[in-house]
Motif scaffolding. Structure first.
Motif, PDB file in Angstrom:
ATOM      1  N   LYS A 107       0.841  -1.209   0.000  1.00 10.83           N
ATOM      2  CA  LYS A 107       0.000   0.000   0.000  1.00 10.83           C
ATOM      3  C   LYS A 107       0.874   1.255   0.000  1.00 10.83           C
ATOM      4  N   ALA A 108       1.959   1.222   0.767  1.00  7.61           N
ATOM      5  CA  ALA A 108       2.886   2.354   0.796  1.00  7.61           C
ATOM      6  C   ALA A 108       3.563   2.531  -0.556  1.00  7.61           C
ATOM      7  N   LEU A 109       3.885   1.419  -1.232  1.00  2.00           N
ATOM      8  CA  LEU A 109       4.471   1.512  -2.562  1.00  2.00           C
ATOM      9  C   LEU A 109       3.497   2.176  -3.522  1.00  2.00           C
ATOM     10  N   GLY A 110       2.215   1.829  -3.426  1.00  2.50           N
ATOM     11  CA  GLY A 110       1.211   2.476  -4.269  1.00  2.50           C
ATOM     12  C   GLY A 110       1.119   3.962  -3.995  1.00  2.50           C
ATOM     13  N   ALA A 111       1.211   4.350  -2.726  1.00  6.01           N
ATOM     14  CA  ALA A 111       1.185   5.777  -2.369  1.00  6.01           C
ATOM     15  C   ALA A 111       2.392   6.507  -2.950  1.00  6.01           C
ATOM     16  N   LEU A 112       3.553   5.860  -2.944  1.00  5.94           N
ATOM     17  CA  LEU A 112       4.758   6.456  -3.517  1.00  5.94           C
ATOM     18  C   LEU A 112       4.600   6.648  -5.025  1.00  5.94           C
ATOM     19  N   ILE A 113       4.023   5.643  -5.685  1.00  7.02           N
ATOM     20  CA  ILE A 113       3.813   5.742  -7.138  1.00  7.02           C
ATOM     21  C   ILE A 113       2.875   6.910  -7.454  1.00  7.02           C
ATOM     22  N   LYS A 114       1.856   7.120  -6.625  1.00 10.56           N
ATOM     23  CA  LYS A 114       0.947   8.263  -6.816  1.00 10.56           C
ATOM     24  C   LYS A 114       1.686   9.586  -6.674  1.00 10.56           C
ATOM     25  N   LEU A 115       2.593   9.674  -5.701  1.00  5.24           N
ATOM     26  CA  LEU A 115       3.366  10.910  -5.510  1.00  5.24           C
ATOM     27  C   LEU A 115       4.198  11.229  -6.744  1.00  5.24           C
ATOM     28  N   VAL A 116       4.727  10.195  -7.391  1.00  4.98           N
ATOM     29  CA  VAL A 116       5.518  10.415  -8.606  1.00  4.98           C
ATOM     30  C   VAL A 116       4.608  10.796  -9.770  1.00  4.98           C
ATOM     31  N   SER A 117       3.502  10.074  -9.905  1.00  6.24           N
ATOM     32  CA  SER A 117       2.621  10.304 -11.060  1.00  6.24           C
ATOM     33  C   SER A 117       1.968  11.680 -11.037  1.00  6.24           C
ATOM     34  N   ASP A 118       1.705  12.225  -9.839  1.00  5.18           N
ATOM     35  CA  ASP A 118       1.076  13.560  -9.794  1.00  5.18           C
ATOM     36  C   ASP A 118       2.100  14.694  -9.649  1.00  5.18           C
ATOM     37  N   GLY A 119       3.391  14.334  -9.736  1.00  3.61           N
ATOM     38  CA  GLY A 119       4.427  15.356  -9.737  1.00  3.61           C
ATOM     39  C   GLY A 119       4.822  15.878  -8.375  1.00  3.61           C
ATOM     40  N   LYS A 124       4.926  11.609   4.158  1.00  8.54           N
ATOM     41  CA  LYS A 124       5.494  12.211   5.364  1.00  8.54           C
ATOM     42  C   LYS A 124       7.018  12.170   5.320  1.00  8.54           C
ATOM     43  N   TYR A 125       7.564  11.057   4.840  1.00 10.33           N
ATOM     44  CA  TYR A 125       9.014  10.922   4.740  1.00 10.33           C
ATOM     45  C   TYR A 125       9.572  11.931   3.735  1.00 10.33           C
ATOM     46  N   ALA A 126       8.845  12.134   2.617  1.00 10.06           N
ATOM     47  CA  ALA A 126       9.280  13.099   1.604  1.00 10.06           C
ATOM     48  C   ALA A 126       9.283  14.520   2.172  1.00 10.06           C
ATOM     49  N   GLU A 127       8.262  14.863   2.960  1.00  9.94           N
ATOM     50  CA  GLU A 127       8.187  16.202   3.565  1.00  9.94           C
ATOM     51  C   GLU A 127       9.316  16.413   4.569  1.00  9.94           C
ATOM     52  N   GLU A 128       9.583  15.387   5.378  1.00 10.33           N
ATOM     53  CA  GLU A 128      10.613  15.512   6.411  1.00 10.33           C
ATOM     54  C   GLU A 128      12.022  15.612   5.833  1.00 10.33           C
TER      55      GLU A 128
END
Length: 476
Positions: free
Chosen positions: A371-383, A406-410
């Motif tokens: 599920k976290a991998l899917g969330a990461l893919i969404k972050l890439v796909s939406d820029g 959260k990890y990306a923001e931190e």
């Protein structure tokens, strides 16, 4: 010279994926110091009574169902008597009279087409210990860590007739049992071992030839070489009388590429099978049977077809994913989260495999939150996060369970939309690289990429690539 055919039956030993041993609570995990995982029960001390590990029966039933077997609702354990230094009780607790599963079928595919290989039975049993030969002291030591580690033995009918069929059969078993999480089936660790029963007869003859059993094969390639050598030895003996064939057990020496006689092949009578009075019969009721039946996974070929027809994946991607249950689970969780099947497959096949290779891990050892991998893919796909920084986040996901956003923001990985800040960086780098600017204006496209790369490094990848290119061209 007559034409001969090879007749092969296999006994495949599979070490089950349990935490503890079959009749005690000692660890069944691979590794550890010598004789670290032992207790009076698995060392065969007098007066110690075995208690059946229910998980072993679960996995025995699962294997039977995956291979199309009939499950015996009452299954019993028996004593198989023989003496060997790594067998502390001078007998092995196994199944003879009422094994957990019987009469199955495995379909294989070879260059000659499809073929059904019949399964005679699957029985549960305990493993023996391990002899360690110390050349320095000229002694043989015994490590009992493996004693009573749970196994299933899958016994085929003599339906195999070539090394190619044997390899296809073993690979099919490994695929199905890994998918059902019955075992890791890693031959290099001994969790999948194979004994080859082989005979040769003239084509058209109904009676079987003299059978020999080959042991000590720890790889698919060794099994192929052993079959080639042993079948040639049998044919040479039959055709030219070079030796008298006898029913025996032989040891395969992979370095010499030859088999050597170990002992005469035992029969069932030699083992003096009798019911083990210390182990009660296991009765499998309807509720237990149905719970295992409901837990069975979708078969790899059905999953592969669904990935292609319903999710639009290519054949290569679908084939790669369905080689591993861990990859399938991660893919389906990631797809459910991001809705991007092709992207999820690409991240697993390319980026996740790169990390696994660096860590010297196999696909079946993948252990990340899908599920976290899917969330990461969404972050890439939406820029929101660049692909380069997303790969850094993925690395961190292999070490701990994190929230990608959260990890990306931190860690400052969120793509900046501050045009003013980006343009300040662009102006500074353009001013510092007059030669690259001049080269680009003279028609050298690579010069622009050099400036682009410097800007990306300065911005730590947190910039829309299209916006950055636009600002560079504007300032040039």
């Amino acid at each position: 010279m007559k034409e001969y055919e090879i007749v092969i039956g296999l006994e495949v030993h599979i070490e089950l994926a349990t935490n503890s041993k079959i009749f005690c609570s000692c660890s069944a995990k691979f590794g550890g110091e010598q004789n670290e995982h032992v207790c009076p029960a698995c060392c065969g001390m007098p007066g110690m009574l075995p208690v059946v590990n229910r998980r072993v029966v679960d996995l025995g039933m699962t294997a039977g169902m995956m291979l199309g077997c009939h499950i015996n609702r009452t299954t019993t354990f028996d004593k198989k008597s023989y003496y060997y230094p790594d067998l502390p009780g001078s007998y092995q607790t196994t199944q003879w009279f009422a094994p957990v599963a019987v009469n199955g079928t495995v379909k294989i595919k070879t260059s000659k087409g499809e073929k059904d290989i019949r399964i005679k039975q699957i029985h549960m049993e305990e493993d023996a210990g391990k002899l360690v030969h110390d050349d320095w002291t000229d002694t043989t030591l015994v490590d009992f860590n493996r004693t009573s580690v749970p196994l299933i033995e899958i016994v085929s009918q003599p339906d195999l007739s070539s090394a190619e069929e044997v390899v296809a059969y073993l690979e099919r078993l490994r695929s199905l049992l890994r998918f059902a999480k019955v075992s890791e089936c890693r031959m290099e660790q001994g969790s999948m071992r194979c004994d080859v029963n082989l005979s040769v007869r003239p084509v058209g003859q109904k009676e079987y030839g003299v059978r020999t059993e080959m042991k000590n094969m720890n790889s698919i390639s060794a099994i192929e070489r052993a079959i080639a050598y042993e079948s040639a030895r049998h044919i040479d003996a039959l055709e030219h009388g070079t030796e008298e064939l006898v029913q025996e057990t032989r040891r395969w020496d992979d370095i010499k590429g030859m088999s050597f006689a170990m002992r005469n092949k035992e029969t069932a009578g030699d083992y003096r099978y009798f019911p083990d009075p210390n182990v009660m019969p296991v009765v499998i009721d309807d509720a237990w049977y149905e719970s295992i039946e409901k837990s069975l996974p979708e078969f790899p070929e059905k999953k592969r077809e669904r990935y292609i027809t319903e999710l639009g994946l290519g054949e290569y991607d679908a084939e790669f994913l369905t080689e591993s249950r861990a990859f399938c689970d991660a893919f389906e969780e990631a797809y459910a989260e991001c809705g991007l099947a092709k992207e999820a497959a690409n991240w697993l096949i390319t980026n996740c495999m790169n990390v696994l290779n660096r860590k010297q891990m196999t696909a079946d050892m993948l252990n990340i939150n899908g599920k976290a991998l899917g969330a990461l893919i969404k972050l890439v796909s939406d820029g929101t996060v660049s692909h380069a920084n997303a790969k850094k986040i993925l690395e961190a996901m292999f070490d701990e369970d994190i929230d990608p956003k959260k990890y990306a923001e931190e860690n400052g990985y969120i793509v900046s939309n501050d045009t003013g800040k980006i343009e300040d960086v662009v102006r500074a780098i353009v001013a510092a690289n007059p030669k690259s600017v001049a080269d680009y204006k003279s028609g050298k496209e690579k010069a622009l990429m050099a400036i682009f790369g410097q800007c990306m490094r300065e911005l730590k990848g947190n910039c829309d690539p299209n916006l950055l290119r636009e600002l560079i061209l504007k300032n040039i």
